[in-house]
Enzyme design. Structure first.
Site, PDB file in Angstrom:
ATOM      1  CG  ASP A 221      -0.866  -7.620  -1.900  1.00 28.04           C
ATOM      2  OD1 ASP A 221      -0.960  -6.390  -1.726  1.00 28.04           O
ATOM      3  OD2 ASP A 221       0.042  -8.155  -2.574  1.00 28.04           O
TER       4      ASP A 221
ATOM      5  CG  ASP B  42       5.717  -4.057  -2.989  1.00 27.77           C
ATOM      6  OD1 ASP B  42       5.581  -4.862  -2.055  1.00 27.77           O
ATOM      7  OD2 ASP B  42       4.888  -3.934  -3.914  1.00 27.77           O
TER       8      ASP B  42
HETATM    9  C1  DGJ Z   1       2.440  -6.694  -3.737  1.00 26.57           C
HETATM   10  C2  DGJ Z   1       3.100  -6.990  -2.427  1.00 26.57           C
HETATM   11  O1  DGJ Z   1       3.458  -5.808  -1.784  1.00 26.57           O
HETATM   12  C3  DGJ Z   1       4.292  -7.881  -2.691  1.00 26.57           C
HETATM   13  O2  DGJ Z   1       5.003  -8.097  -1.499  1.00 26.57           O
HETATM   14  C4  DGJ Z   1       3.823  -9.163  -3.294  1.00 26.57           C
HETATM   15  O3  DGJ Z   1       3.016  -9.841  -2.367  1.00 26.57           O
HETATM   16  C5  DGJ Z   1       3.065  -8.884  -4.579  1.00 26.57           C
HETATM   17  N1  DGJ Z   1       2.024  -7.942  -4.371  1.00 26.57           N
HETATM   18  C6  DGJ Z   1       2.473 -10.155  -5.119  1.00 26.57           C
HETATM   19  O4  DGJ Z   1       1.687  -9.930  -6.223  1.00 26.57           O
END
Ligand code: DGJ
Length: 691
Positions: free
Chosen positions: A450, A519
């Site tokens: 990430d 997300d």
């Molecule tokens: C952003 C990601 O897109 C989410 O799926 C998740 O992993 C969060 N970060 C965790 O902080």
């Protein structure tokens, strides 16, 4: 025809792909010039293409540049801007020679005074119409650095046409990949990211058509950049209807030096011409990535469970075990524990950088959880965010100088975090070391990598002005770490993520297996996000979860089948709080996952046909899968037939669920009435097999 033909007398090269031709030549002053890009040509035809004179007035300039360097009488957006010792800018081309080998061509030039060599590279493949291009700079001097203000990978030119349109994606966090198809302004149009990552707001690809292409017909020219940092594509549309665009790493205003003896290789900016419309363009891009970009393209991606929307930061051994038990029972194949497992992480404000398991939450480390996940028959994966640090972390307290920063400037935090300067080799070494240990210790089979904020104060004080090279070196070091991890852990797979879809491009996809594309897990919003994503990127990379209803982001209530059918058009995963799902929902999910496993080879490895806005078809061999979504039921509340594409007109197809046999011809002309249940948010899955 050979993929590459050189006519030395006319100083011309013809590159041929299965269905397209690309021609360039050298002008009398040795500068490389574009001749043609479109349908295949013979050498004789290539030689007969009329080349523009560029106008006679003192206000015109060169317009057919293959790689426009700032220089004499050139006024379009430059691909190359350099400044030499003493202040001279621009390039005066001197041709040194060519090297070719199969489908590879390199044209070498030098400046006719200053110590700069420029090599333009081309590569064609015998199974793809995508042409790869990139450039190399080499400071051949011994004394002086060369300042590089812009160094694009390539410039692409489409022939003059009336009414060019530009297709690209826009968006933002939670709304990535929104497809735009707009008339191309007679101006310069810039698509860019200044954020240090690919971005949610734009994605580094363009497609142009002459206003007449449809999903199934028409000429489309496009290009996609293999780069995961800041980038810029500048499209120039002149009054004569000519369209060209240059693209590469970095945004405007940054510069760096090429030291004596140093070489710089740009990323690839790949181009595609097709006359089969936007559908064929997408299928060609997908096939190119499967054949030449993705590391393990042939593997079927596992059905994943991810803990993020269930437990947020509050992960611990007990709740993950309980989720894992339900996930395994449903048929999930890979269990990924998301954020919250390490250091002092309790929310977004602390712990990033301290990559050891949180002792209160995992008193026995991660081993017992990983073992339990495997005992349940699943692979084990973990979330990491290696490029970031919270100021409230042991890492930052020990190494405050490791972050991007500038003297006398506030270190701007976003999501309470700062960006580690991965251009520094000591930081990159540190990251590789802990990742290597973590993956090795637990045999981790999936890392979700990430990256949750953009660059600010992008400085490296010890390097002074040349620190701006960090925009490039940060990314090449991220690539190098991933490449090394994959090389030393054969079973490791990686999901790219940057707060959802902020880092998806051909550069990161060359070393990752799938992408978390947003997300936003609301199935209704997801249709447009997935549609935009699929313009360029293939379904086998498109991770999609079924989550809770009402959706935690949007509050929208959507039936389980609809959520599944949307997610089943990519790499299916689950992301909800399974411990709160009802027995009927769990049992329906078990059946849906089994169905997905049946259609998975067709979805992940088949060819995509978009059937209007709310239906997709995947086809592979003798199997066809159609997924249809209807948001609102309208009078007379009867499902409307969906016309299928790509089928053999003379063949017959049996519906694998009803047994009914359809003719390919009528499925294409009259369509198939999908078995949509009544009501809003209804959806259907149809499986056909050629008989
Ligand atoms: C952003 C990601 O897109 C989410 O799926 C998740 O992993 C969060 N970060 C965790 O902080």
């Amino acid at each position: 025809m050979k993929p590459l033909v050189h006519d030395p007398d006319n100083r011309l090269w013809l590159l041929s792909t299965p269905s397209s031709g690309y021609v360039l030549r050298l002008a009398p002053d040795d500068s490389p010039r574009h001749v043609a890009w479109g349908p295949r040509l013979t050498l004789e035809q290539a030689l007969s293409v009329s080349v523009p004179s560029g106008g006679d007035s003192s206000f015109d300039g060169v317009i057919d540049e293959e790689y426009p360097a700032e220089g004499p009488a050139r006024f379009g957006p430059p691909s190359l801007q350099v400044r030499f010792d003493g202040g001279a800018r621009g390039v005066q081309w001197h041709y040194l020679g060519q090297e070719s080998d199969g489908g590879r061509l390199s044209l070498r030039f030098r400046d006719d005074h200053y110590p700069l060599e420029i090599t333009l590279h081309y590569r064609v493949h015998d199974d793809s119409d995508v042409i790869e291009r990139w450039a190399t700079l080499h400071n051949t001097g011994a004394d002086h650095p060369i300042e590089v203000l812009r160094c694009d990978a390539a410039a692409w030119t489409a022939p003059p046409r009336d009414g060019y349109r530009l297709s690209h994606v826009t968006g933002g966090w939670s709304a990535e990949s929104q497809l735009e198809r707009v008339p191309l302004a007679r101006a310069e149009t810039v698509l860019t990211s200044r954020r240090g990552h690919t971005s949610h707001q734009a994605n580094p690809w363009v497609m142009l058509d002459a206003g007449d292409a449809t999903e199934e017909h028409g000429e489309v020219w496009g290009a996609a950049l293999a780069w995961s940092g800041s980038w810029r594509i500048a499209v120039h549309h002149d009054p004569d209807g000519r369209a060209s665009w240059t693209g590469g790493a970095g945004h405007e205003g940054i510069s760096w030096t090429l030291r004596p003896g140093q070489r710089h290789h740009t990323p690839v900016f790949a181009g595609l011409y097709t006359d089969g419309g936007f559908g064929a363009a997408s299928r060609q891009w997908h096939a190119y990535q499967a054949g030449h970009v993705l590391p393990q393209a042939g593997e079927l991606r596992p059905v994943t469970y991810n803990s993020w929307e269930a437990t947020g930061f509050d992960v611990d051994e007990d709740n993950q075990r309980r989720l894992a038990a339900v996930a395994a029972d449903l048929g999930v194949e890979l269990f990924v524990m998301d954020d919250g497992w390490f250091g002092g992480r309790r929310d977004a404000s602390a712990g990033l950088g301290d990559w050891t398991p949180n002792a209160a939450r995992f008193p026995r480390g991660l081993g017992p959880l990983a073992a339990e996940v495997r005992r349940l028959g699943m692979r084990f994966g973990l979330w990491v965010e290696p490029e970031m640090v919270n100021p409230d972390s042991d890492l930052y307290r020990a190494h405050p100088d490791w972050v991007l920063h500038m003297p006398h400037r506030t270190r701007t935090t976003m999501r309470h975090q700062l960006v580690l300067n991965f251009a520094r080799d000591d930081v990159a070494d540190w990251a590789y070391k802990w990742l290597d240990e973590l993956v090795g210790q637990h045999d981790i089979e999936m890392l979700k990598w990430d990256m949750n904020r953009a660059f600010t104060e992008p400085g490296w004080p010890q390097r002074g002005a040349d620190g701006e090279r960090l925009w490039i070196d940060h990314i090449t070091n991220v690539y190098a770490i991933i490449d090394r991890l994959r090389a030393s852990h054969a079973g490791l797979r990686i999901e790219t993520c940057a707060g959802g879809g902020g880092r998806v491009d051909l550069g990161i996809l060359a070393r990752t297996d799938q992408a978390w594309i947003s997300d936003n897990t609301d199935a209704v919003d997801r249709i447009a996000i997935q549609r935009g994503y699929g313009q360029l990127y293939p379904a086998r990379t498109m991770a999609a979860w079924v989550t809770d209803s009402p959706n935690p982001h949007t509050g929208r209530e959507v039936p389980l089948a609809f959520r599944f059918h949307v997610a089943m058009s990519g790499v299916l995963g689950l992301g909800g709080d399974l411990l709160r799902w009802s027995e009927p929902d769990l049992s329906a999910s078990r059946a849906m996952i089994a169905t997905y496993k049946d259609i998975r080879p067709v979805v992940q490895h088949g060819e995509l046909y978009r059937l209007g806005d709310d239906a997709v078809q995947y086809q592979r061999g003798d199997r066809v899968v159609v997924l249809v979504w209807r948001l609102t039921s309208r009078p007379p509340h009867q499902p409307v037939a969906v016309r299928l594409a790509g089928l053999e007109p003379g063949a017959r197809y049996r519906d694998e669920d009803t047994g009914r046999v359809h003719h390919g011809h009528t499925l294409r002309t009259h369509g198939l009435v999908p078995p949509l249940p009544p009501g809003d948010y209804s959806s259907a899955l149809v499986r056909l097999r050629r008989v």
